[in-house]
Design an enzyme around this catalytic site. Sequence first.
Site, short mmCIF file in Angstrom:
data_model
loop_
_atom_site.label_atom_id
_atom_site.label_comp_id
_atom_site.label_asym_id
_atom_site.label_seq_id
_atom_site.Cartn_x
_atom_site.Cartn_y
_atom_site.Cartn_z
N GLU A 43 28.40 -6.91 52.43
CA GLU A 43 27.73 -6.14 51.36
C GLU A 43 28.37 -4.76 51.23
O GLU A 43 28.50 -4.23 50.12
CB GLU A 43 26.22 -6.06 51.67
CG GLU A 43 25.57 -7.44 51.46
CD GLU A 43 24.14 -7.54 51.97
OE1 GLU A 43 23.92 -7.17 53.15
OE2 GLU A 43 23.26 -7.96 51.22
N GLU A 56 22.83 -14.97 56.35
CA GLU A 56 21.40 -14.68 56.55
C GLU A 56 20.52 -15.92 56.51
O GLU A 56 19.48 -15.98 57.17
CB GLU A 56 20.92 -13.68 55.48
CG GLU A 56 21.38 -12.24 55.70
CD GLU A 56 22.81 -11.96 55.24
OE1 GLU A 56 23.53 -12.89 54.84
OE2 GLU A 56 23.20 -10.77 55.28
#
Length: 705
Positions: A105, A125
């Site tokens: 990210e 995730e």
Amino acid sequence: MAKAELLREDGIGILRIDNPPVNAISPELVADLDRSLTEFEEDAGLKALVIECAGRTFVAGGDIAAFEDPQFSAAPYNRVLARIEACDRPVVASLFGTVLGGGLELAMASHFRIAASATRLGLPEITLGLIPGSLGTQRLPRLVGLEIARDMISKGKPLSAFGALAAGLVDMLDDEPGRAARSKAVELAVQGMAPRRTRALTPPDIDNADAVLAGARRAAKAKPWLPALSAVADCLEAAARKSFPDGEAVEKRAFHDLIGTTQSRAMRHLFFAERAAQKIPGLDRETKPRPVEKVGILGVGTMGGGIAMTFANAGFQVTLVETSSEALVRGQALIADAYKATQSRGLMSEEAVMARLGAMNGSTEMSDLADCDIVVEAVFEDMELKLSVARQLGEICKPGAIIATNTSTLNVNRIAAATGRPGDVLGTHFFSPANIMKLLEIVRGADTEPDALATVMLLARKIRKTAVVSGVCYGFIGNRMAEVYMRESEAMQVEGATPAQIDGIIENPKYLGMAMGPSRMLDMAGVDVGARTVIEWIKGGDGPQDPAYRAMCRNLYESGQHGQKTGHGYYRYEGRNPVPSEETAELGRHLAREQGINRRDNIPDEEIFERLLFAMANEAAFILEEGIACRPGDVDIVWTAGYGFPAWRGGPVFMADEIGLEKIVARLDYYAATLGNEHGYWTVSPLLRRLAEKGERLSDWRREA
Ligand code: COA
Ligand code: NAD
């Protein structure tokens, strides 16, 4: 020491992150990033910014431990990312190692990405029951398209650097990414082009959005027990149809909802349990592993073949020894066939297959094992035979070589004693098929030397197995618990339930969601294999002296119904398809008459679930009390990595804690009272009872030092 700082080099800013071991994003790191960015923003003399990391990898994710804090918020980090993206001077990320989660990210908020060719990039995730919480769901589709983003986020599998380049996730590969990033930063600054901000892009496959989103919804519907999947669909839909800030709001809400779910807590528990399992009492950093290059395998049957492949796949030289040339040829043919199947499915090249087969030598002489650094014996599960080969190995193996037994139930201490050098001996309990299943139970004998254990722990990493150490007892951690699970499944078949009913409950995600119920599992593994060990156990005097004990399994074995391989076991097989068997049902009725058991027509689903799971949890508590497992998480790793227990349940111990130990103990007492406890099957572990009374969790229990 600061976890991030701004350095100045030749007119550019270097934002350097240094937060060992894996540069995970923690609140302190975020604060340091924030401060460093302010310094950069205030220094107009710096033409561009390079983001890089010290140590072994670029940022490998958010600090998973921080998610346990109820006050956790991704907002401060997201603000840092927004500031990076908004920079009016170029920002170049220098990537290497594992660029995962919050690390990717960060890279996506930068304007340009350069990666070393061995880098892996992903958003894992989902493997923690979560979605990315720092705009990964919004920036990734804008870079690589909705379809690739959907697959990456919902499967959690990383891309290689080459894959990432092809997908448009990185802009350039260079094996000196730091140097390349510096020169690119200067080049971009000189060109003076406007920074390329990911948030301003449109997903390149936006025209195909309907189909991609429909796929994401279907995946979510197929696994309703994983709420993160429907959150993925919501976020992708927002990325396709809404503004960036609106998408941000959707992701924020979904992430917040997911972090508290049982599923995500369970999967985070397993993440740390798997790592904790590598820390063995009595082994410290000073314990030096022994060198291992050559591996010997004695007995090239089902297990020996798979174990040989596992070592060859990891680059070891392997010597295979069998009793006769026929047996050797049979074993080698099994190995070759398995490789060919992998090759024909496109999972391995012909050269790789040839290289692996070339790394294996066959022999019928045990003396050819003399130069091996470790020998794994996988001969028949028969104590006399095991003792006899142990005696021979003790003499043949060179000094310092490790002698490992793949026994699934037998007493490793007795086998160790027979070698005359018990310090070199331990159990390596692989699971079938050994080249595929992740779990390796390492059985530490009473006299196993710490360095022998350290060697095998390290080897497990090299052959990519999830290792858990067990003490010596019948069945070790996994099969000992499987024994009580099978016991109850079979007892209920005599009391009136069918294998399909029991398997159905155990496989139903509403109750448990195991990959395969107990009867289907045993039919696949072989009723004969299971029955023979039970018979030996009882005969040896350690097993239950109870004629009714696992009578279904023993009777099926004696009548030649060995499961899938004979077309009949608990089920009848039409091809590989199990169908209910009238013969098995009749066996249940017959055993009920013989044992004087009143059959019940409708054993409640709840009872089936409780008798299997609660009995296992109770056995786990005994295993912990006796010190067979080092810690509660080890039990959960054994069951999730070796027996198909769903990760989103966290394993039998975690699941028991979620149900509540008080309830479990009350039900165990109830079954003792209603079913009888002549053989101690329902005796509650004192540890479990104590924790239940105090309202504590078994997962949190630690042995006194
Ligand atoms: N948060 C907190 N701790 C982490 C972490 C994270 N994201 N990733 C790794 N660690 C810790 C491990 O607990 C371990 O600590 P320990 O030495 O005290 O046991 C240490 O870092 C090394 O990790 P390990 O997995 O043993 O090393 P590895 O080299 O085999 O693998 C990774 C490194 C990064 C590939 C692997 O740890 C991983 O996949 N981490 C999770 C990444 C992730 O899911 N990120 C997204 C989070 S939202
Ligand atoms: P198997 O019958 O498939 O293979 C055993 C092999 O050992 C045979 O090929 C046989 O020829 C060979 N052998 C016998 N005596 C020998 C000797 N003296 N020297 C050399 N080779 C000899 O058995 P398997 O299923 O592979 O099981 C092997 C071991 O692994 C057992 O201890 C078993 O309990 C354990 N195990 C089996 C499984 C499973 O699912 N099959 C799972 C875990 C552990």
